[in-house]
Structures are given as structure tokens and as C-alpha cells.
Design a protein around this motif. Structure first.
Motif, PDB file in Angstrom:
ATOM      1  N   PHE A 124      -4.316 -11.814 -28.359  1.00 20.30           N
ATOM      2  CA  PHE A 124      -2.858 -11.846 -28.211  1.00 20.30           C
ATOM      3  C   PHE A 124      -2.134 -12.081 -29.544  1.00 20.30           C
ATOM      4  CE2 PHE A 124      -4.186 -12.299 -23.910  1.00 20.30           C
ATOM      5  CZ  PHE A 124      -3.131 -11.916 -23.104  1.00 20.30           C
ATOM      6  N   GLY A 125      -2.799 -11.803 -30.659  1.00 18.46           N
ATOM      7  CA  GLY A 125      -2.184 -12.019 -31.972  1.00 18.46           C
ATOM      8  C   GLY A 125      -2.248 -13.448 -32.455  1.00 18.46           C
ATOM      9  N   TYR A 126      -2.740 -14.366 -31.607  1.00 17.88           N
ATOM     10  CA  TYR A 126      -2.727 -15.780 -31.967  1.00 17.88           C
ATOM     11  C   TYR A 126      -3.993 -16.253 -32.668  1.00 17.88           C
ATOM     12  CZ  TYR A 126       1.268 -16.149 -28.797  1.00 17.88           C
ATOM     13  OH  TYR A 126       2.484 -15.991 -28.185  1.00 17.88           O
ATOM     14  N   SER A 127      -5.139 -15.737 -32.249  1.00 16.48           N
ATOM     15  CA  SER A 127      -6.398 -16.250 -32.802  1.00 16.48           C
ATOM     16  C   SER A 127      -7.432 -15.135 -32.883  1.00 16.48           C
ATOM     17  CB  SER A 127      -6.935 -17.391 -31.932  1.00 16.48           C
ATOM     18  OG  SER A 127      -7.247 -16.914 -30.633  1.00 16.48           O
ATOM     19  N   ASN A 128      -8.526 -15.444 -33.552  1.00 14.94           N
ATOM     20  CA  ASN A 128      -9.616 -14.483 -33.724  1.00 14.94           C
ATOM     21  C   ASN A 128     -10.939 -15.142 -33.317  1.00 14.94           C
ATOM     22  OD1 ASN A 128      -8.237 -12.089 -35.125  1.00 14.94           O
ATOM     23  ND2 ASN A 128      -7.569 -13.851 -36.332  1.00 14.94           N
ATOM     24  N   PRO A 129     -11.193 -15.211 -32.015  1.00 14.85           N
ATOM     25  CA  PRO A 129     -12.415 -15.861 -31.538  1.00 14.85           C
ATOM     26  C   PRO A 129     -13.668 -15.103 -31.972  1.00 14.85           C
ATOM     27  CG  PRO A 129     -10.846 -15.488 -29.753  1.00 14.85           C
ATOM     28  CD  PRO A 129     -10.370 -14.710 -30.923  1.00 14.85           C
ATOM     29  N   VAL A 130     -14.814 -15.781 -31.842  1.00 14.94           N
ATOM     30  CA  VAL A 130     -16.104 -15.150 -32.149  1.00 14.94           C
ATOM     31  C   VAL A 130     -17.087 -15.436 -31.025  1.00 14.94           C
ATOM     32  CG1 VAL A 130     -15.817 -15.304 -34.657  1.00 14.94           C
ATOM     33  CG2 VAL A 130     -17.005 -17.142 -33.430  1.00 14.94           C
ATOM     34  N   ALA A 131     -18.077 -14.586 -30.928  1.00 12.44           N
ATOM     35  CA  ALA A 131     -19.200 -14.798 -30.012  1.00 12.44           C
ATOM     36  C   ALA A 131     -20.468 -14.415 -30.756  1.00 12.44           C
ATOM     37  CB  ALA A 131     -19.045 -13.955 -28.749  1.00 12.44           C
ATOM     38  N   ASN A 132     -21.510 -15.196 -30.549  1.00 13.73           N
ATOM     39  CA  ASN A 132     -22.799 -14.931 -31.169  1.00 13.73           C
ATOM     40  C   ASN A 132     -23.767 -14.379 -30.125  1.00 13.73           C
ATOM     41  OD1 ASN A 132     -24.996 -14.922 -32.962  1.00 13.73           O
ATOM     42  ND2 ASN A 132     -25.587 -16.987 -32.385  1.00 13.73           N
ATOM     43  N   PHE A 133     -24.398 -13.259 -30.470  1.00 18.16           N
ATOM     44  CA  PHE A 133     -25.433 -12.693 -29.606  1.00 18.16           C
ATOM     45  C   PHE A 133     -26.770 -13.228 -30.106  1.00 18.16           C
ATOM     46  CE2 PHE A 133     -21.850  -9.939 -29.244  1.00 18.16           C
ATOM     47  CZ  PHE A 133     -21.874  -9.475 -27.940  1.00 18.16           C
ATOM     48  N   ILE A 168      -6.944  -4.945 -22.797  1.00 17.88           N
ATOM     49  CA  ILE A 168      -6.436  -4.182 -23.940  1.00 17.88           C
ATOM     50  C   ILE A 168      -4.983  -3.805 -23.621  1.00 17.88           C
ATOM     51  CG2 ILE A 168      -6.646  -1.969 -25.182  1.00 17.88           C
ATOM     52  CD1 ILE A 168      -9.671  -2.115 -24.672  1.00 17.88           C
ATOM     53  N   PRO A 169      -4.013  -3.901 -24.528  1.00 14.84           N
ATOM     54  CA  PRO A 169      -4.153  -4.181 -25.956  1.00 14.84           C
ATOM     55  C   PRO A 169      -3.951  -5.653 -26.331  1.00 14.84           C
ATOM     56  CG  PRO A 169      -1.927  -3.446 -25.549  1.00 14.84           C
ATOM     57  CD  PRO A 169      -2.623  -3.470 -24.208  1.00 14.84           C
ATOM     58  N   ASN A 170      -3.655  -6.523 -25.351  1.00 15.29           N
ATOM     59  CA  ASN A 170      -3.411  -7.923 -25.706  1.00 15.29           C
ATOM     60  C   ASN A 170      -4.630  -8.581 -26.351  1.00 15.29           C
ATOM     61  OD1 ASN A 170      -0.731  -7.927 -24.721  1.00 15.29           O
ATOM     62  ND2 ASN A 170      -1.501  -8.114 -22.634  1.00 15.29           N
TER      63      ASN A 170
END
Length: 194
Positions: free
Chosen positions: A40-49, A170-172
Motif C-alpha cells: 500500500f505504499g507504506y512498507s516493504n515487507p520480506v519473506a524468506n523461502f 494488486i495494485p495495493n
């Protein structure tokens, strides 16, 4: 005559040794496949595989003879927030119960600019396969603690999740996903655990 034959045999053996690429096993304890996206433009989360399983064939003298094949069990997916991890594994996104793994298999390896490599391959998510290109850096080639040949690579690419049937929000929540990979791999030795 015997000397000439011996010299020819040694040269042939040396040529074969140089031409033979080594097969490495990826170390799941030193391999991370990180996905990041915009929320949503606020944050850039991550996930680890995590729990990565795979093999890497690497030939420093003839990189086009190299290849990589990796399986990512979605049971190892970790978004660092339990509720988010559970949501990503749900049918809204990866549907891990129905599609328990993601896979990558290279189709071409070539030299890139500045000593880097370009690795083209097929990425499969939710039984949808699309070509992707990884920009790869060789971090180091040497020996592991047991003396076995060891290599380390880092790689990046960007994919569109909608192309793999993962289109929720998408696109949020951004369609573009950045993948950052770092791995260590060692040539298995006799007596190593299978």
C-alpha cells in the motif's frame, strides 16, 4: 615411445579434469531466497523461502556448461510475522497445501558484464512456469572446512506475481516482487549425510 604415451595420457587427463564441471549441493543453512514487495505504499515487507534443496553445476572455465536446479518447499516460507506467513501460504497467495513447492531450473548460463553471470531459467509457482533471468555474482570459490570445493553466489531478479496466478490485492500490494538470493554450495564428499 613410452614417455610420449605417458605425456599424452597426462595431457588428456589434465584436459578432461579442466573440462569437467563440479557438482555442488546447496547448503540450506547458508542459503536465503528473500522476496520483497510494496504494501500500500507504506512498507516493504520480506519473506524468506527456507529449507532450500538443490544442486549447482559450476565450471569456471566454461560457464555455459554450468546449471542450477532448486526446490523451495513452501513449508519453509517465513515472513517473520506468523499471521503473514500463514496468509502467504493460504489459497489467497501460494496455496501451499495444493502446491507445496516452488522450483527453478536453469536453461542457460552466460557471462555478463563486469565478471557477473546471467542465468536464464524456468521458475514454477502454483504449477505455472515462466522464464526468468537472474543477475548473478560469484562471491567466492575455495574450500570448505572439510577441504571440499565450495562456492558462494548472490543473485537478484524481479518477477510479476500475477504471471504465476498470485494476484490477490494488486495494485495495493505490488505486482512486482524483488527476489534476492544468496547461497553457499559444497561438493559432497564420501561419507556426507544424504
Amino acid at each position: 615411445m613410452r614417455c610420449k604415451l605417458l605425456l599424452t595420457s597426462l595431457l588428456l587427463a589434465a584436459g578432461l579434469a579442466q573440462a569437467a564441471p563440479a557438482t555442488y549441493k546447496l547448503d540450506p543453512n547458508h542459503t536465503q531466497v528473500l522476496a520483497s514487495w510494496n504494501h500500500f505504499g507504506y512498507s516493504n515487507p520480506v519473506a524468506n523461502f527456507g529449507e532450500v534443496d538443490g544442486t549447482l553445476v559450476y565450471d569456471a572455465d566454461k560457464v555455459e556448461a554450468s546449471s542450477v536446479e532448486v526446490t523451495l518447499p513452501l513449508s519453509g516460507l517465513n515472513a517473520l510475522v506468523p499471521d503473514l506467513t500463514k496468509h502467504l501460504q493460504s489459497a489467497d497467495f501460494f496455496d501451499a497445501e495444493k502446491f507445496p513447492t516452488a522450483k527453478f531450473k536453469s536453461t542457460k548460463v552466460e557471462k555478463g558484464e563486469g565478471g557477473k553471470l546471467k542465468v536464464t531459467g524456468d521458475l514454477t509457482i502454483r504449477d505455472v512456469t515462466k522464464p526468468v533471468v537472474l543477475d548473478v555474482t560469484l562471491n567466492k570459490a575455495g574450500e570448505g572446512r572439510n577441504g571440499a570445493p565450495k562456492v558462494g553466489f548472490s543473485a537478484t531478479t524481479t518477477i510479476k506475481r500475477s504471471e504465476f496466478g498470485v494476484a490477490k490485492f494488486i495494485p495495493n500490494v505490488s505486482d512486482e516482487i524483488t527476489l534476492r538470493i544468496t547461497t553457499e554450495a559444497t561438493v559432497p564428499q564420501e561419507g556426507d549425510k544424504k
